[in-house]
Scaffold this motif. Structure first.
Motif, short mmCIF file in Angstrom:
data_model
loop_
_atom_site.label_atom_id
_atom_site.label_comp_id
_atom_site.label_asym_id
_atom_site.label_seq_id
_atom_site.Cartn_x
_atom_site.Cartn_y
_atom_site.Cartn_z
N HIS A 335 0.81 -1.22 0.00
CA HIS A 335 0.00 0.00 0.00
C HIS A 335 0.84 1.27 0.00
CE1 HIS A 335 -4.10 -1.63 0.33
NE2 HIS A 335 -3.51 -2.66 0.91
N ALA A 336 2.14 1.14 0.25
CA ALA A 336 3.05 2.27 0.08
C ALA A 336 3.65 2.27 -1.32
CB ALA A 336 4.16 2.23 1.13
N LEU A 337 3.23 1.32 -2.16
CA LEU A 337 3.72 1.12 -3.52
C LEU A 337 5.22 0.84 -3.54
CD1 LEU A 337 1.62 3.55 -5.74
CD2 LEU A 337 1.16 1.21 -5.01
N SER A 338 5.67 0.10 -2.54
CA SER A 338 7.01 -0.45 -2.53
C SER A 338 6.92 -1.94 -2.82
CB SER A 338 7.69 -0.22 -1.17
OG SER A 338 7.79 1.15 -0.88
N LEU A 339 7.96 -2.50 -3.46
CA LEU A 339 7.97 -3.94 -3.70
C LEU A 339 7.83 -4.67 -2.37
CD1 LEU A 339 10.66 -4.47 -6.45
CD2 LEU A 339 8.26 -5.02 -6.61
N SER A 340 6.96 -5.67 -2.34
CA SER A 340 6.61 -6.27 -1.07
C SER A 340 6.49 -7.77 -1.19
CB SER A 340 5.27 -5.68 -0.58
OG SER A 340 4.80 -6.39 0.55
N ALA A 341 6.81 -8.46 -0.10
CA ALA A 341 6.59 -9.90 0.00
C ALA A 341 5.28 -10.21 0.68
CB ALA A 341 7.74 -10.54 0.77
N ASP A 342 4.47 -9.19 0.92
CA ASP A 342 3.18 -9.37 1.58
C ASP A 342 2.30 -10.31 0.76
OD1 ASP A 342 0.84 -9.21 2.95
OD2 ASP A 342 0.74 -7.02 3.00
N ALA A 343 1.57 -11.17 1.43
CA ALA A 343 0.69 -12.11 0.72
C ALA A 343 -0.50 -11.39 0.08
CB ALA A 343 0.20 -13.19 1.68
N ARG A 344 -0.82 -10.17 0.54
CA ARG A 344 -1.95 -9.43 -0.01
C ARG A 344 -1.49 -8.04 -0.44
NH1 ARG A 344 -7.18 -9.74 3.66
NH2 ARG A 344 -8.01 -8.83 1.75
N PRO A 345 -0.75 -7.95 -1.54
CA PRO A 345 -0.28 -6.64 -1.98
C PRO A 345 -1.44 -5.80 -2.52
CG PRO A 345 0.26 -8.32 -3.60
CD PRO A 345 -0.30 -9.04 -2.40
N ALA A 346 -1.20 -4.50 -2.63
CA ALA A 346 -2.22 -3.61 -3.17
C ALA A 346 -2.40 -3.82 -4.66
CB ALA A 346 -1.84 -2.15 -2.88
N ILE A 347 -1.31 -4.14 -5.36
CA ILE A 347 -1.38 -4.36 -6.80
C ILE A 347 -0.19 -5.22 -7.22
CG2 ILE A 347 -0.12 -2.21 -7.30
CD1 ILE A 347 -1.80 -1.95 -9.84
N ILE A 348 -0.39 -6.05 -8.22
CA ILE A 348 0.68 -6.86 -8.80
C ILE A 348 0.75 -6.55 -10.29
CG2 ILE A 348 1.53 -9.19 -9.28
CD1 ILE A 348 0.01 -10.18 -6.87
N LEU A 349 1.91 -6.14 -10.76
CA LEU A 349 2.14 -5.95 -12.18
C LEU A 349 2.81 -7.20 -12.73
CD1 LEU A 349 3.47 -2.27 -12.35
CD2 LEU A 349 1.13 -3.09 -12.60
N THR A 350 2.33 -7.68 -13.86
CA THR A 350 2.83 -8.92 -14.45
C THR A 350 3.18 -8.70 -15.91
OG1 THR A 350 1.45 -10.26 -12.98
CG2 THR A 350 2.31 -11.33 -14.93
N ALA A 351 4.38 -9.14 -16.29
CA ALA A 351 4.79 -9.20 -17.69
C ALA A 351 4.87 -10.68 -18.05
CB ALA A 351 6.14 -8.51 -17.90
N ASP A 352 4.08 -11.11 -19.06
CA ASP A 352 4.04 -12.54 -19.36
C ASP A 352 4.93 -12.89 -20.55
OD1 ASP A 352 2.69 -11.87 -21.68
OD2 ASP A 352 0.76 -12.69 -21.05
N ALA A 353 4.94 -14.18 -20.90
CA ALA A 353 5.83 -14.68 -21.95
C ALA A 353 5.44 -14.17 -23.33
CB ALA A 353 5.84 -16.21 -21.93
N ASN A 354 4.24 -13.61 -23.48
CA ASN A 354 3.81 -13.03 -24.75
C ASN A 354 4.00 -11.52 -24.77
OD1 ASN A 354 2.93 -15.52 -25.88
ND2 ASN A 354 1.08 -15.40 -24.63
#
Length: 514
Positions: A335-354
Motif C-alpha cells: 500500500h506504500a507502492l514499494s515492492l513487497s513480499a506481503d501475501a496481499r499486496p495492493a497491486i501486482i504488475l505482471t509481464a508474461d511470456a507473450n
C-alpha cells in the motif's frame, strides 16, 4: 434531486409479449385498473405547462423475465421481442403523437433474471436514451476502485444529453460494478455534443467530492459522509477512437537456460548480431553487507558524497527468453507502492511470456496498455512508460517507482555494478527467484539473470558526472536523460554520464545524482 429515470415494475401480465396488455388495461373495470405503461407515460410527461403535458418521453426500455426472453430467442430467434417493440412503438405514436414533436419513438426489449414470471420492468426519463440504428458511440464510460482494473458501465452517444450512473437497486439508467455509495447516490454525466467536454456531477451534490485528475485521465469521487480514508470510485469517460494505436516492437531471439563454467560469462549468438549475455543459470548469492552513506570497503579517503538511486524498473520482453521456461515476471507492490513480499499486496504488475502487461488487484485482473498511470491507493501513483524504440527489442515498459531507493557513493574510487557486486546491491530489488515464474512449477533463478551480467559496468563519480565503463561486451546499457528520454546506447568506449541522468542495465533504471 429531480427524477432522471422513471422506473416501475408491472405485474400480473399473463403474456409478457402482449403489447396491448402492457400498454393499457382492456375493458372498463376502472376500480380494478392498475397503472400500466400508457398511464405511467401520461402521468410523467417530459415537459408540461401547469397541469397540461406539452411533451412526452419517447425512449422506453422494457425488461422481461430472462427465461421468457431466452425461450423467445431459442424458438423464434427473438421475433416476439421485436414484434413487441414495434407494436408498442405504434401505440406510443398513435396515443401521444401530438406530444412527440420531432422526437423518434424507440423501444428496447431486454431480459432480467431478477424478475418473476409475469413481471415487466419499464424505464424511461431524461437519462434514458436509445441510440438510432446507425448512431456511433461518442464516449465509453468505465469505473474502477483502484485505477488498475476498469469495468465498462455504458456508452454515451452524440445525441444523448444525460446519463445517470449508480448501483444496483437505485434509479440510475446504468449500473456501475462495485458501486460503493448506496442506492441514493448517482453520477450525472451531461453531454453537450462532440465539440464540448462532458460534465460530471454527483448527486446529491453536497455529499460528495468529485475531482478530475488530468494526469490519470479520470474523475476521483469520494463520499463526504465518511471519515477520511473512506470509499472512493474512479470514473473514466474515454472518447472513442482517441487512443493511439499500440506500436509493435521487434522481437529478439529466445534465450536458453544453460550451465556455466565457474568464472566465465555465458553467451548466446543471435542471427546477424553479436553475442547476447543470457546469464540464465542460478548461482549461490553471497553479498557483503550494504555500506552506509559515507562508508565503503574500499581503502580510500572519500572527498564528496554522491548518490545513485533506483527510480524505475525496466520490464523485459520475456519472449526473448521463452526457452528458459520463464512464464511471467510478477512485481507485487504494497500500500506504500514499494515492492513487497506481503501475501496481499495492493497491486501486482505482471509481464508474461507473450510480452503482455497485466495489473492484478482485489478487483480482478486486467490487461493494461502503456502509457498508464495506476493509483491503487490515494497517496501514490505508479506510472508505466513505453520503452524507447531503441530499447523496445529488449523491454516492453518502464515502471516508475513511487518512492526511489537510494545509496551513497564516494568520489575518487571506481566501483562495479552487476550480479556479483556488493556495491549498490540494495538497489537490485529483483535479485530473488520469487519474482520470476516458470511454467513447469520449478523454482526459477533470480530475475537478475535475465539481462544483467555478473559484472555489468563500472562507474566513478567525478566533478563533471559519472565515468561509465562497460565491463561485459554482451551487457546492454542505455543512457536516458533527466526526463527518462532516450539519449544513446553505451558501448565499449568510456562514457561520461551527466549528473541527474539515468543508466539502464538489466531491469534497473539508475539515476546518478550529484
Amino acid at each position: 434531486m429531480p427524477t432522471y429515470v422513471q422506473h416501475a415494475v408491472l405485474g400480473r401480465i399473463p403474456d409478457v409479449f402482449n403489447a396491448e396488455a402492457i400498454w393499457q388495461t382492456p375493458g372498463l373495470a376502472l376500480f380494478s385498473r392498475r397503472p400500466l405503461l400508457r398511464d405511467l407515460l401520461e402521468r410523467s410527461p417530459r415537459e408540461h405547462r401547469g397541469r397540461a403535458a406539452t411533451r412526452c418521453f419517447s425512449h422506453v426500455t422494457l425488461l422481461l423475465p430472462q427465461e421468457d426472453v431466452d425461450d423467445d430467442y431459442h424458438l423464434t430467434r427473438g421475433a416476439r421481442a421485436r414484434d413487441l417493440a414495434q407494436t408498442l412503438t405504434a401505440l406510443h405514436q398513435k396515443d401521444f403523437g401530438d406530444l412527440l414533436g420531432s422526437d423518434q419513438v424507440r423501444y428496447d426489449v431486454l431480459g432480467d433474471a431478477t424478475l418473476a414470471p409475469g413481471e415487466i420492468e419499464v424505464k424511461f426519463g431524461h437519462a434514458v436514451y436509445l441510440p438510432a440504428a446507425d448512431e456511433k458511440i461518442l464516449y465509453n464510460v468505465s469505473v474502477s476502485r483502484d485505477s488498475a482494473i476498469w469495468h465498462a458501465v455504458c456508452p454515451i452517444y452524440p445525441n444523448q444529453r444525460l446519463a445517470l450512473i449508480g448501483g444496483e437497486g437505485g434509479e440510475a439508467s446504468a449500473v456501475a460494478q462495485g458501486w460503493p455509495f448506496g442506492p441514493d447516490a448517482a453520477v450525472l454525466v451531461l453531454n453537450d455534443g462532440p465539440d464540448a467536454p462532458p460534465v460530471v456531477q454527483m448527486r446529491p451534490k453536497d455529499a460528495f467530492e468529485c475531482r478530475y485528475d488530468p494526469r490519470g485521465g479520470y474523475y476521483t469521487i469520494k463520499s463526504l459522509r465518511e471519515p477520511q480514508g473512506g470509499q472512493r470510485l474512479l470514473l473514466k469517460i474515454a472518447r472513442t477512437g482517441a487512443a493511439p494505436a499500440a506500436s509493435t516492437a521487434p522481437q529478439g531471439s529466445p534465450a536458453v537456460w544453460q550451465s556455466r563454467a565457474a568464472g566465465s560469462e555465458n553467451t548466446n549468438v543471435r542471427a546477424g548480431a553479436g553475442p547476447i549475455d543470457l546469464t540464465a543459470v542460478p548461482a549461490a548469492a553471497s553479498h557483503k553487507p550494504v555500506t552506509r552513506p559515507g562508508e565503503s570497503d574500499a581503502t580510500y579517503a572519500p572527498v564528496s558524497q554522491q548518490r545513485v538511486s533506483l527510480v524505475a524498473l525496466a520490464l523485459p520482453r520475456l519472449s526473448r527468453y521463452r526457452d528458459t521456461g520463464a512464464q511471467a515476471l510478477e512485481l507485487p507492490f504494497d500500500h506504500a507502492l514499494s515492492l513487497s513480499a506481503d501475501a496481499r499486496p495492493a497491486i501486482i504488475l505482471t509481464a508474461d511470456a507473450n510480452d503482455h502487461l497485466y495489473a492484478c488487484t482485489a478487483e480482478g485482473r486486467q490487461r493494461i496498455e502503456v502509457p498508464a498511470s495506476l493509483a491503487p491507493v490515494d497517496t501514490r501513483t505508479l506510472r508505466l512508460l513505453p520503452a524507447a524504440p531503441e530499447m523496445a527489442d529488449r523491454y516492453s515498459a518502464v515502471v516508475c517507482l513511487a518512492q526511489p531507493v537510494s545509496s551513497g557513493v564516494a568520489s575518487g574510487a571506481r566501483f562495479t555494478f552487476g550480479r556479483n557486486s556488493a556495491m549498490l546491491a540494495a538497489l537490485r530489488v529483483l535479485d530473488s527467484p520469487r519474482f520470476l515464474k516458470r511454467g513447469d512449477g520449478t523454482i526459477a533463478a533470480s530475475a537478475d539473470r535475465i539481462g544483467l551480467s555478473r559484472n555489468a559496468f563500472s562507474f566513478e563519480a567525478t566533478s563533471k558526472g559519472y565515468a561509465i565503463g562497460r565491463l561485459s561486451a554482451t551487457q546492454a546499457l542505455y543512457h536516458l536523460d533527466d526526463k527518462l528520454q532516450f539519449v544513446a546506447s553505451v558501448g565499449d568506449a568510456p562514457y561520461l554520464l551527466p549528473h541527474g541522468h539515468h543508466l539502464v542495465a538489466g531491469h534497473y533504471v539508475l539515476r546518478f545524482e550529484a
